[in-house]
Design a protein around this motif. Sequence first.
Motif, PDB file in Angstrom:
ATOM      1  N   PHE A 117      24.324   4.369  78.664  1.00 55.01           N
ATOM      2  CA  PHE A 117      23.847   5.724  78.385  1.00 55.01           C
ATOM      3  C   PHE A 117      23.003   6.220  79.555  1.00 55.01           C
ATOM      4  CE2 PHE A 117      24.558   4.202  74.016  1.00 55.01           C
ATOM      5  CZ  PHE A 117      25.303   5.259  73.506  1.00 55.01           C
ATOM      6  N   ASP A 118      23.197   7.482  79.924  1.00 60.28           N
ATOM      7  CA  ASP A 118      22.409   8.065  81.004  1.00 60.28           C
ATOM      8  C   ASP A 118      20.951   8.247  80.602  1.00 60.28           C
ATOM      9  OD1 ASP A 118      24.645   8.248  82.656  1.00 60.28           O
ATOM     10  OD2 ASP A 118      25.179  10.241  81.902  1.00 60.28           O
ATOM     11  N   ASP A 119      20.723   8.554  79.338  1.00 58.29           N
ATOM     12  CA  ASP A 119      19.374   8.767  78.838  1.00 58.29           C
ATOM     13  C   ASP A 119      18.963   7.551  78.009  1.00 58.29           C
ATOM     14  OD1 ASP A 119      17.010   9.570  77.749  1.00 58.29           O
ATOM     15  OD2 ASP A 119      17.807  11.281  76.641  1.00 58.29           O
ATOM     16  N   PRO A 120      18.062   6.713  78.521  1.00 57.64           N
ATOM     17  CA  PRO A 120      17.695   5.495  77.781  1.00 57.64           C
ATOM     18  C   PRO A 120      17.008   5.770  76.453  1.00 57.64           C
ATOM     19  CG  PRO A 120      16.267   5.799  79.694  1.00 57.64           C
ATOM     20  CD  PRO A 120      17.370   6.799  79.819  1.00 57.64           C
ATOM     21  N   SER A 121      16.428   6.972  76.282  1.00 50.66           N
ATOM     22  CA  SER A 121      15.769   7.274  75.011  1.00 50.66           C
ATOM     23  C   SER A 121      16.756   7.384  73.855  1.00 50.66           C
ATOM     24  CB  SER A 121      14.952   8.565  75.120  1.00 50.66           C
ATOM     25  OG  SER A 121      15.785   9.689  75.295  1.00 50.66           O
ATOM     26  N   VAL A 122      18.059   7.470  74.174  1.00 47.66           N
ATOM     27  CA  VAL A 122      19.086   7.446  73.124  1.00 47.66           C
ATOM     28  C   VAL A 122      18.965   6.163  72.297  1.00 47.66           C
ATOM     29  CG1 VAL A 122      21.586   7.272  72.727  1.00 47.66           C
ATOM     30  CG2 VAL A 122      20.694   8.945  74.345  1.00 47.66           C
ATOM     31  N   GLY A 123      18.486   5.107  72.939  1.00 46.46           N
ATOM     32  CA  GLY A 123      18.328   3.844  72.231  1.00 46.46           C
ATOM     33  C   GLY A 123      17.391   3.939  71.042  1.00 46.46           C
ATOM     34  N   HIS A 124      16.421   4.846  71.108  1.00 48.45           N
ATOM     35  CA  HIS A 124      15.506   5.005  69.984  1.00 48.45           C
ATOM     36  C   HIS A 124      16.239   5.497  68.739  1.00 48.45           C
ATOM     37  CE1 HIS A 124      12.059   4.029  72.336  1.00 48.45           C
ATOM     38  NE2 HIS A 124      12.075   5.126  73.068  1.00 48.45           N
ATOM     39  N   ARG A 125      17.197   6.401  68.914  1.00 46.28           N
ATOM     40  CA  ARG A 125      17.949   6.906  67.749  1.00 46.28           C
ATOM     41  C   ARG A 125      18.773   5.792  67.119  1.00 46.28           C
ATOM     42  NH1 ARG A 125      19.384  11.264  65.050  1.00 46.28           N
ATOM     43  NH2 ARG A 125      18.094  12.600  66.373  1.00 46.28           N
ATOM     44  N   TYR A 126      19.466   5.025  67.954  1.00 49.94           N
ATOM     45  CA  TYR A 126      20.246   3.916  67.416  1.00 49.94           C
ATOM     46  C   TYR A 126      19.314   2.889  66.750  1.00 49.94           C
ATOM     47  CZ  TYR A 126      24.618   5.384  69.611  1.00 49.94           C
ATOM     48  OH  TYR A 126      25.757   6.072  69.947  1.00 49.94           O
ATOM     49  N   GLY A 127      18.164   2.654  67.351  1.00 54.35           N
ATOM     50  CA  GLY A 127      17.229   1.688  66.780  1.00 54.35           C
ATOM     51  C   GLY A 127      16.673   2.146  65.449  1.00 54.35           C
ATOM     52  N   VAL A 164       7.792  10.803  73.641  1.00 52.27           N
ATOM     53  CA  VAL A 164       7.030  10.663  72.405  1.00 52.27           C
ATOM     54  C   VAL A 164       7.506  11.681  71.373  1.00 52.27           C
ATOM     55  CG1 VAL A 164       4.748  10.894  71.356  1.00 52.27           C
ATOM     56  CG2 VAL A 164       5.011   9.659  73.514  1.00 52.27           C
ATOM     57  N   ALA A 165       7.741  12.928  71.814  1.00 52.79           N
ATOM     58  CA  ALA A 165       8.221  13.960  70.888  1.00 52.79           C
ATOM     59  C   ALA A 165       9.574  13.567  70.303  1.00 52.79           C
ATOM     60  CB  ALA A 165       8.317  15.298  71.606  1.00 52.79           C
ATOM     61  N   HIS A 166      10.442  13.004  71.132  1.00 48.58           N
ATOM     62  CA  HIS A 166      11.755  12.555  70.664  1.00 48.58           C
ATOM     63  C   HIS A 166      11.607  11.428  69.647  1.00 48.58           C
ATOM     64  CE1 HIS A 166      15.967  11.426  70.732  1.00 48.58           C
ATOM     65  NE2 HIS A 166      15.672  10.213  71.159  1.00 48.58           N
ATOM     66  N   LEU A 167      10.739  10.465  69.941  1.00 48.61           N
ATOM     67  CA  LEU A 167      10.531   9.342  69.037  1.00 48.61           C
ATOM     68  C   LEU A 167       9.961   9.812  67.698  1.00 48.61           C
ATOM     69  CD1 LEU A 167      10.457   6.319  68.433  1.00 48.61           C
ATOM     70  CD2 LEU A 167       8.261   6.190  69.625  1.00 48.61           C
ATOM     71  N   MET A 168       9.020  10.746  67.734  1.00 50.50           N
ATOM     72  CA  MET A 168       8.412  11.233  66.496  1.00 50.50           C
ATOM     73  C   MET A 168       9.422  12.010  65.649  1.00 50.50           C
ATOM     74  SD  MET A 168       5.378   9.993  66.386  1.00 50.50           S
ATOM     75  CE  MET A 168       5.981   8.553  67.286  1.00 50.50           C
ATOM     76  N   ARG A 169      10.302  12.769  66.286  1.00 49.08           N
ATOM     77  CA  ARG A 169      11.361  13.460  65.527  1.00 49.08           C
ATOM     78  C   ARG A 169      12.265  12.451  64.830  1.00 49.08           C
ATOM     79  NH1 ARG A 169      11.569  16.848  70.053  1.00 49.08           N
ATOM     80  NH2 ARG A 169      13.406  15.736  70.866  1.00 49.08           N
ATOM     81  N   LEU A 170      12.553  11.348  65.511  1.00 50.26           N
ATOM     82  CA  LEU A 170      13.384  10.311  64.897  1.00 50.26           C
ATOM     83  C   LEU A 170      12.684   9.682  63.711  1.00 50.26           C
ATOM     84  CD1 LEU A 170      14.827   8.522  68.066  1.00 50.26           C
ATOM     85  CD2 LEU A 170      16.003  10.106  66.549  1.00 50.26           C
ATOM     86  N   VAL A 171      11.389   9.455  63.832  1.00 49.45           N
ATOM     87  CA  VAL A 171      10.632   8.903  62.702  1.00 49.45           C
ATOM     88  C   VAL A 171      10.748   9.842  61.505  1.00 49.45           C
ATOM     89  CG1 VAL A 171       8.309   8.335  61.873  1.00 49.45           C
ATOM     90  CG2 VAL A 171       9.045   7.578  64.146  1.00 49.45           C
ATOM     91  N   GLU A 172      10.648  11.136  61.753  1.00 50.98           N
ATOM     92  CA  GLU A 172      10.716  12.125  60.673  1.00 50.98           C
ATOM     93  C   GLU A 172      12.121  12.209  60.072  1.00 50.98           C
ATOM     94  OE1 GLU A 172       9.335  15.824  62.332  1.00 50.98           O
ATOM     95  OE2 GLU A 172       7.651  14.824  63.338  1.00 50.98           O
ATOM     96  N   GLU A 173      13.133  12.297  60.944  1.00 47.53           N
ATOM     97  CA  GLU A 173      14.492  12.610  60.491  1.00 47.53           C
ATOM     98  C   GLU A 173      15.319  11.379  60.138  1.00 47.53           C
ATOM     99  OE1 GLU A 173      16.150  14.820  63.701  1.00 47.53           O
ATOM    100  OE2 GLU A 173      14.631  16.422  63.611  1.00 47.53           O
ATOM    101  N   VAL A 174      15.093  10.276  60.844  1.00 48.96           N
ATOM    102  CA  VAL A 174      15.963   9.105  60.685  1.00 48.96           C
ATOM    103  C   VAL A 174      15.295   8.009  59.853  1.00 48.96           C
ATOM    104  CG1 VAL A 174      17.389   7.422  61.924  1.00 48.96           C
ATOM    105  CG2 VAL A 174      17.000   9.670  62.919  1.00 48.96           C
TER     106      VAL A 174
END
Length: 259
Positions: free
Chosen positions: A42-52, A89-99
Amino acid sequence: MVEVIRRLYARRLRAGLVDATLPRHVAMVMDGNRRWARQMGFDDPSVGHRYGAAHLHEVAGWCAELGIRQITLFVASVDNVRKRGSAEVAHLMRLVEEVIAEPLRRPGSPWRLHVAGRTDVLPDSTRHALKLAEDGTRDRAGGFDLTVAIGYDGRTEIADAVRRLLHREAEAGATLTDVADRITADAIGAHLYTGGRPAPDLVIRTSGERRMSGFLLWQAVHSELYFCDVYWPGFREVDFLRALRTYATRTHAVRPSPR
């Protein structure tokens, strides 16, 4: 063919655990999301947070199937929230909320959610989503409890527990000498973020790192530790079953022989 072999191996591991001693409470450090994303191209490593984050629910399902009713998951430390880039951090927090928070509220989930950590360091929307999930799952029957450690640091937790204890004693009119004379480990433990819930029997950390990183420093003093080389999004059922097999072997080895 590889998947068939893996399923057969998982079945064999499960069969070996039928009469084994399993942990009642498993804690997990979900490490390696960004490295997994890079490994997968993946070009964007933060994608891993969604899968995680999504993988959390699958792992919780494995626990429920085996009758493991207590799980604690290390989602983000205080440093993760305060020191990483604002966009990440904003991306990770959205995942906590949504996922994480939102799916746990849905009918059909057996888990009661608990939050452990300094929620004051979280964005308002994340704090609100977690509070809604805690309130919405509090009265669920079945006895399955999932604790999310977010905005968490083990040393801060202990300091906060002592502070809460001192405030409570002061409100009751006790002097500092009174408190010092009767303070106990149990008294401090009751004021931890996880106060009232059992300590973990087994702590699993993925990604190959061999350290606790401040996770459950007080609670895990007698826990078995298991370090797994795979990254969290790639953590398979066979990896989980191997961890349980190792736990069962260790607990059997230290069990006193009958007299």
